[in-house]
Design a protein around this motif. Structure first.
Motif, PDB file in Angstrom:
ATOM      1  N   SER A 183       0.803  -1.221   0.000  1.00 47.19           N
ATOM      2  CA  SER A 183       0.000   0.000   0.000  1.00 47.19           C
ATOM      3  C   SER A 183       0.835   1.270   0.000  1.00 47.19           C
ATOM      4  N   GLU A 231      -6.344   7.355   3.842  1.00 50.63           N
ATOM      5  CA  GLU A 231      -6.199   6.024   4.448  1.00 50.63           C
ATOM      6  C   GLU A 231      -4.821   5.798   5.062  1.00 50.63           C
ATOM      7  N   ASP A 232      -3.918   6.732   4.901  1.00 52.84           N
ATOM      8  CA  ASP A 232      -2.621   6.671   5.598  1.00 52.84           C
ATOM      9  C   ASP A 232      -2.726   7.192   7.031  1.00 52.84           C
TER      10      ASP A 232
END
Length: 117
Positions: free
Chosen positions: A62, A88-89
């Motif tokens: 990812s 989403e980090d």
């Protein structure tokens, strides 16, 4: 006494960049595998990146091509350069040290990274 002190976490906009640093003490730094893990709310801690004593790196799928891990054995620090950040980090990022598999693990206190507009 082993200490790992992480820093550099912040609020950043999507697409932005951030650099995390971890200062280690109490270990022979150059011999250790160093790395970063992260834990998002409600999720398990997951590997982000590691760097071996010889400089070999490994990344979670990812973050490949967006994050770069590096180490400075003279300063006993490991860094994580993050770019093209995504919401989403968002997570607490933890510095990690281990001499080799099967040996004790050491963790930093965590630094918060929030990616939001």
């Amino acid at each position: 006494q082993v200490q790992l002190v992480g820093s550099g976490g912040s609020l950043v906009q999507p697409g932005g960049s951030l650099r995390l640093s971890c200062a280690a003490s109490g270990i022979i730094f150059r011999r250790y595998i160093m790395g970063w893990y992260r834990q998002a709310p409600g999720k398990q801690r997951e590997l982000v990146a590691t760097i071996s004593s010889g400089g070999n790196t490994d990344y979670a799928d990812s973050v490949k091509d967006r994050f770069t891990i590096s180490r400075d054995n003279a300063k006993n620090t490991v860094n994580l350069q993050m770019s093209s950040l995504k919401p989403e980090d968002t997570a607490v990022f933890y510095c990690y040290a281990r001499l080799r598999p099967g040996f004790p693990e050491y963790w930093g206190q965590g630094t918060q990274v929030t990616v939001s507009s």
